[in-house]
Design a protein around this motif. Structure first.
Motif, PDB file in Angstrom:
ATOM      1  N   GLY A 148      54.651  21.006  38.926  1.00  0.00           N
ATOM      2  CA  GLY A 148      53.828  21.833  39.799  1.00  0.00           C
ATOM      3  C   GLY A 148      54.520  23.006  40.462  1.00  0.00           C
ATOM      4  N   SER A 149      54.044  23.329  41.649  1.00  0.00           N
ATOM      5  CA  SER A 149      54.511  24.535  42.343  1.00  0.00           C
ATOM      6  C   SER A 149      54.586  24.296  43.846  1.00  0.00           C
ATOM      7  CB  SER A 149      53.546  25.687  42.056  1.00  0.00           C
ATOM      8  OG  SER A 149      52.266  25.387  42.598  1.00  0.00           O
ATOM      9  N   GLU A 150      55.150  25.275  44.537  1.00  0.00           N
ATOM     10  CA  GLU A 150      55.209  25.228  46.007  1.00  0.00           C
ATOM     11  C   GLU A 150      54.978  26.639  46.528  1.00  0.00           C
ATOM     12  OE1 GLU A 150      59.190  24.242  47.293  1.00  0.00           O
ATOM     13  OE2 GLU A 150      60.076  25.830  46.088  1.00  0.00           O
ATOM     14  N   ALA A 151      54.652  26.757  47.823  1.00  0.00           N
ATOM     15  CA  ALA A 151      54.409  28.072  48.417  1.00  0.00           C
ATOM     16  C   ALA A 151      55.686  28.899  48.374  1.00  0.00           C
ATOM     17  CB  ALA A 151      53.935  27.899  49.856  1.00  0.00           C
ATOM     18  N   THR A 152      55.552  30.173  48.022  1.00  0.00           N
ATOM     19  CA  THR A 152      56.704  31.071  48.066  1.00  0.00           C
ATOM     20  C   THR A 152      56.984  31.403  49.530  1.00  0.00           C
ATOM     21  OG1 THR A 152      55.911  32.063  46.020  1.00  0.00           O
ATOM     22  CG2 THR A 152      57.593  33.298  47.228  1.00  0.00           C
ATOM     23  N   PRO A 153      58.209  31.152  49.998  1.00  0.00           N
ATOM     24  CA  PRO A 153      58.481  31.444  51.410  1.00  0.00           C
ATOM     25  C   PRO A 153      58.602  32.943  51.655  1.00  0.00           C
ATOM     26  CG  PRO A 153      60.443  30.586  50.326  1.00  0.00           C
ATOM     27  CD  PRO A 153      59.355  30.587  49.293  1.00  0.00           C
ATOM     28  N   PHE A 154      58.341  33.361  52.873  1.00  0.00           N
ATOM     29  CA  PHE A 154      58.515  34.769  53.227  1.00  0.00           C
ATOM     30  C   PHE A 154      59.907  34.919  53.811  1.00  0.00           C
ATOM     31  CE2 PHE A 154      58.211  38.644  55.604  1.00  0.00           C
ATOM     32  CZ  PHE A 154      57.452  39.441  54.764  1.00  0.00           C
ATOM     33  N   PRO A 155      60.749  35.756  53.194  1.00  0.00           N
ATOM     34  CA  PRO A 155      62.136  35.851  53.651  1.00  0.00           C
ATOM     35  C   PRO A 155      62.212  36.222  55.137  1.00  0.00           C
ATOM     36  CG  PRO A 155      61.702  37.367  51.809  1.00  0.00           C
ATOM     37  CD  PRO A 155      60.424  36.659  52.094  1.00  0.00           C
ATOM     38  N   GLY A 156      62.987  35.483  55.883  1.00  0.00           N
ATOM     39  CA  GLY A 156      63.177  35.800  57.301  1.00  0.00           C
ATOM     40  C   GLY A 156      62.209  35.089  58.233  1.00  0.00           C
ATOM     41  N   LEU A 157      61.177  34.441  57.681  1.00  0.00           N
ATOM     42  CA  LEU A 157      60.225  33.718  58.535  1.00  0.00           C
ATOM     43  C   LEU A 157      60.332  32.236  58.214  1.00  0.00           C
ATOM     44  CD1 LEU A 157      56.625  35.212  58.783  1.00  0.00           C
ATOM     45  CD2 LEU A 157      58.111  34.477  60.646  1.00  0.00           C
ATOM     46  N   THR A 240      49.889  47.501  53.429  1.00  0.00           N
ATOM     47  CA  THR A 240      50.751  47.259  54.586  1.00  0.00           C
ATOM     48  C   THR A 240      51.755  46.164  54.254  1.00  0.00           C
ATOM     49  OG1 THR A 240      48.893  47.776  56.026  1.00  0.00           O
ATOM     50  CG2 THR A 240      50.731  46.622  57.044  1.00  0.00           C
ATOM     51  N   LYS A 241      52.998  46.402  54.637  1.00  0.00           N
ATOM     52  CA  LYS A 241      53.980  45.338  54.378  1.00  0.00           C
ATOM     53  C   LYS A 241      54.523  44.782  55.686  1.00  0.00           C
ATOM     54  CE  LYS A 241      57.930  48.391  53.627  1.00  0.00           C
ATOM     55  NZ  LYS A 241      58.646  49.136  52.637  1.00  0.00           N
ATOM     56  N   VAL A 242      54.830  43.510  55.632  1.00  0.00           N
ATOM     57  CA  VAL A 242      55.458  42.845  56.769  1.00  0.00           C
ATOM     58  C   VAL A 242      56.956  43.052  56.608  1.00  0.00           C
ATOM     59  CG1 VAL A 242      55.877  40.606  57.846  1.00  0.00           C
ATOM     60  CG2 VAL A 242      53.614  41.159  56.952  1.00  0.00           C
ATOM     61  N   THR A 243      57.590  43.556  57.650  1.00  0.00           N
ATOM     62  CA  THR A 243      59.024  43.826  57.514  1.00  0.00           C
ATOM     63  C   THR A 243      59.866  42.777  58.215  1.00  0.00           C
ATOM     64  OG1 THR A 243      58.866  45.288  59.427  1.00  0.00           O
ATOM     65  CG2 THR A 243      58.782  46.328  57.248  1.00  0.00           C
ATOM     66  N   ASN A 244      59.288  42.139  59.218  1.00  0.00           N
ATOM     67  CA  ASN A 244      60.079  41.187  59.997  1.00  0.00           C
ATOM     68  C   ASN A 244      59.152  40.243  60.754  1.00  0.00           C
ATOM     69  OD1 ASN A 244      62.400  40.098  60.889  1.00  0.00           O
ATOM     70  ND2 ASN A 244      62.982  41.792  62.244  1.00  0.00           N
ATOM     71  N   GLY A 245      59.670  39.096  61.121  1.00  0.00           N
ATOM     72  CA  GLY A 245      58.880  38.171  61.922  1.00  0.00           C
ATOM     73  C   GLY A 245      59.770  37.465  62.916  1.00  0.00           C
ATOM     74  N   ASP A 246      59.195  37.087  64.052  1.00  0.00           N
ATOM     75  CA  ASP A 246      59.985  36.406  65.073  1.00  0.00           C
ATOM     76  C   ASP A 246      59.131  35.311  65.708  1.00  0.00           C
ATOM     77  OD1 ASP A 246      61.528  35.577  67.146  1.00  0.00           O
ATOM     78  OD2 ASP A 246      61.501  37.479  68.252  1.00  0.00           O
ATOM     79  N   VAL A 271      49.322  31.769  65.305  1.00  0.00           N
ATOM     80  CA  VAL A 271      49.710  31.136  64.047  1.00  0.00           C
ATOM     81  C   VAL A 271      49.780  32.203  62.955  1.00  0.00           C
ATOM     82  CG1 VAL A 271      48.965  29.537  62.224  1.00  0.00           C
ATOM     83  CG2 VAL A 271      48.728  28.866  64.618  1.00  0.00           C
ATOM     84  N   VAL A 272      50.824  32.121  62.141  1.00  0.00           N
ATOM     85  CA  VAL A 272      50.934  33.008  60.987  1.00  0.00           C
ATOM     86  C   VAL A 272      50.853  32.170  59.718  1.00  0.00           C
ATOM     87  CG1 VAL A 272      52.465  34.546  59.698  1.00  0.00           C
ATOM     88  CG2 VAL A 272      52.289  34.765  62.177  1.00  0.00           C
ATOM     89  N   LEU A 273      49.924  32.542  58.836  1.00  0.00           N
ATOM     90  CA  LEU A 273      49.806  31.856  57.545  1.00  0.00           C
ATOM     91  C   LEU A 273      50.477  32.714  56.478  1.00  0.00           C
ATOM     92  CD1 LEU A 273      48.700  29.976  55.305  1.00  0.00           C
ATOM     93  CD2 LEU A 273      46.494  31.148  55.519  1.00  0.00           C
ATOM     94  N   CYS A 274      51.463  32.115  55.840  1.00  0.00           N
ATOM     95  CA  CYS A 274      52.189  32.812  54.796  1.00  0.00           C
ATOM     96  C   CYS A 274      51.554  32.444  53.456  1.00  0.00           C
ATOM     97  CB  CYS A 274      53.638  32.348  54.875  1.00  0.00           C
ATOM     98  SG  CYS A 274      54.671  33.254  53.802  1.00  0.00           S
ATOM     99  N   ALA A 275      50.873  33.406  52.824  1.00  0.00           N
ATOM    100  CA  ALA A 275      50.136  33.117  51.574  1.00  0.00           C
ATOM    101  C   ALA A 275      50.402  34.230  50.568  1.00  0.00           C
ATOM    102  CB  ALA A 275      48.648  32.987  51.872  1.00  0.00           C
TER     103      ALA A 275
END
Ligand code: FAD
Ligand code: NAD
Length: 471
Positions: A148-157, A240-246, A271-275
């Motif tokens: 199977g598969s897993e969610a691709t993580p967002f780098p830095g978050l 629009t791109k996300v550049t950073n998250g905190d 809440v932030v949903l990474c999809a």
């Protein structure tokens, strides 16, 4: 250790790909074992994917409809309150009923269910770290990888599945976030964004590309569903791109800027949903031990009969090529077992439907307009709006249309795209038409019951080779 019994087929992974292959193999009389480490069968789809998300989509839709769309139907209701705990329980009941059902099917079809994590010892041997402790070894004449598969993580978050969630956390929130940011306007982002928007969240979808819907969706349909979802209250930031998250403070802060570079701004959310997509999961499998390779996207490389370069080891489902869809995995499972037992199998990759379960639903099969243009194919278009369909009118649910794309000369159907109520059921007819090489005239001259939504399907076909009657 005792010498392991040799199976005809050992399957690693009990998701849709793995469990369907196991049942099929059992039906064909093979000695088969299926190794699954999650503690229940059904994989991503049944446990944390298709099934729980559809439960929440249906019940949040009913909640939203009772709030906003019953008075005009002659139904007066009192105070409507959300009981999120109960909504989650209803979801869990659907999930556990279905996963237990597969255990029953395993027993019925003589499949040995091994609970644990499998890893290759050699080309015919899989070692299993058993869930209940200890380990064991199982040998197979043939081995099927279906991990199977897993969610691709967002780098830095960093994902904590509470404030910063993948779909795993988004199907299990314990309260409705006031503000939710969704990174990625693909299918997961729009389905889960819809759920929380209906339950009261202020949802903003940030999408890198200029259109929502992810790969495959027809551009005209994507624009149309975006308008509809915006009317329902969802906000969209395209290109629009996300550049950073905190996420170190109370909520989460997300820095965004125009995809091509430009003014930056910071968005707040509870809440932030990474999809942003999913990637194949082969961790701990020991592929290197037997010399199997993955491509740059992590997919295990196979030929057209699902064989790796070690011919008795096959791969199906999300961990290899093709769309990451449960029904695609299911088709491959049956075909892979048939290759094994009969030396032939069949999956028509040009006729795999896709459905997004928002309201209205979006569904398609075959090619979209962008693809046909790119390939320089001469095509014609026919369409029919649900505003002109009698059943949609009586249902007070008239948003959307059916659209056919057909070869300009031969009239053969090349693609069907639907946005509308029940599109996910209706696309089955389009898929069958495509599978049988039908023309739009074949569909247009087929009787469809009145009054049904499917008449819009027929009339869209009619409008491609002649004219629709009701529009
Ligand atoms: P999986 O379902 O991921 O199953 C793989 C299994 O292998 C897992 O249970 C895992 O625990 C197990 N495993 C992995 N490694 C090992 C190991 N070493 N040993 C033992 N076990 C192991 N698709 C649709 O068609 N329709 C939908 O509506 C839909 N909705 C979705 C909603 C969400 C939120 C998500 C995330 C996905 C959705 N999908 C949907 C996609 C669908 O879930 C996948 O395409 C499908 O689950 C793929 O099946 P699979 O068997 O290849 O992989
Ligand atoms: P997706 O590929 O459908 O969409 C991901 C979206 O994120 C794309 O639109 C992409 O442009 C965008 N994106 C990527 N990187 C970004 C970034 N840095 N910033 C902003 N946007 C970015 O993936 P998904 O929605 O995560 O779904 C994963 C898989 O699960 C898909 O293959 C999908 O088919 C499957 N799935 C299917 C269903 C269904 O059939 N109803 C439901 C859920 C999931």
């Amino acid at each position: 250790a005792t010498p392991a019994e040799e199976k005809d087929l050992v399957i690693i992974g009990g998701g849709v790909a793995g469990y369907v292959a196991a049942i099929k193999a059992g039906q064909e009389g093979l000695k088969v074992a299926c190794i699954e480490k999650r503690g229940s069968l059904g994989g991503t789809c049944l446990n944390v994917g298709c099934i729980p998300s559809k439960s929440l989509l249906e019940n949040s839709r009913i909640y939203h409809q009772i709030q906003h769309d019953v008075k005009n139907r002659g139904i007066d209701v009192g105070d409507v309150k959300l009981n999120l705990t109960q909504m989650m329980k209803a979801k869990d009941t659907s999930v556990s009923g279905l996963t237990k059902g597969i255990e029953f099917l395993f027993k019925k079809n003589n499949v040995e269910y091994i609970k644990g994590a499998g890893r290759f010892e050699d080309q015919n041997t899989v070692a299993v770290d058993l869930t209940d402790g200890g380990n064991s070894v199982v040998r197979g004449k043939n081995i099927l990888i279906a991990t199977g598969s897993e969610a691709t993580p967002f780098p830095g978050l960093e994902i904590d599945e509470k404030k910063v969630v993948t779909s795993n956390g988004a199907i299990a929130l314990t309260e409705v976030p006031k503000k939710m940011i969704v990174i990625g306007g693909g299918i997961i982002g729009l389905e889960m964004g819809s759920v929380w928007s209906r339950l009261g969240s202020e949802v903003t979808v940030v999408e890198f590309l200029g259109a929502i819907g992810g790969p495959g969706m027809d551009a005209e349909i994507a624009k149309s569903i975006q308008k509809t979802l915006a009317k329902q209250g969802m906000k969209f930031m395209l290109n629009t791109k996300v550049t950073n998250g905190d996420a170190s403070g109370e909520g989460v802060k997300i820095d965004v800027e125009a995809a091509k570079g430009g003014k930056a701004q910071t968005l707040d959310a509870d809440v932030v949903l990474c999809a942003i997509g999913r990637r194949p999961y082969t961790q701990g499998l020991g592929l290197d031990k037997i010399g199997l390779e993955t491509d740059s996207k992590g997919r295990i490389v196979i030929d057209s009969e699902y064989r790796t370069k070690i011919p008795h080891i096959r791969v199906i489902g999300d961990c290899t090529f093709g769309p990451m869809l449960a029904h695609k995995a299911e088709e491959e499972a049956v075909a892979a077992v048939e290759y094994l037992t009969k030396s032939y199998g069949h999956v028509n990759y040009n006729a795999i439907p896709a459905v997004m379960y928002t309201h209205p639903e979006v569904a398609w099969v075959g090619q979209n307009e962008q693809e046909l243009k790119e390939e320089g194919v001469k095509y014609k278009v026919g369409s029919f709006p649900f505003t002109a369909n009698s059943r949609a009118k009586t249902n007070l649910d008239t948003e959307g249309m059916v659209k056919f794309l057909a070869d300009a000369e031969t009239d053969r159907i090349l693609g069907v795209h639907i946005i509308g109520p029940n599109a996910g059921e209706m696309i089955a007819e389009g898929t069958l038409a495509l599978e049988y090489g039908a023309s739009t005239e074949d569909v247009g001259r087929t009787s469809h019951a009145h009054p049904t939504l499917s008449e819009a399907f027929k009339e869209a076909a009619m409008s491609t080779y002649a004219k629709a009657i009701h529009y």
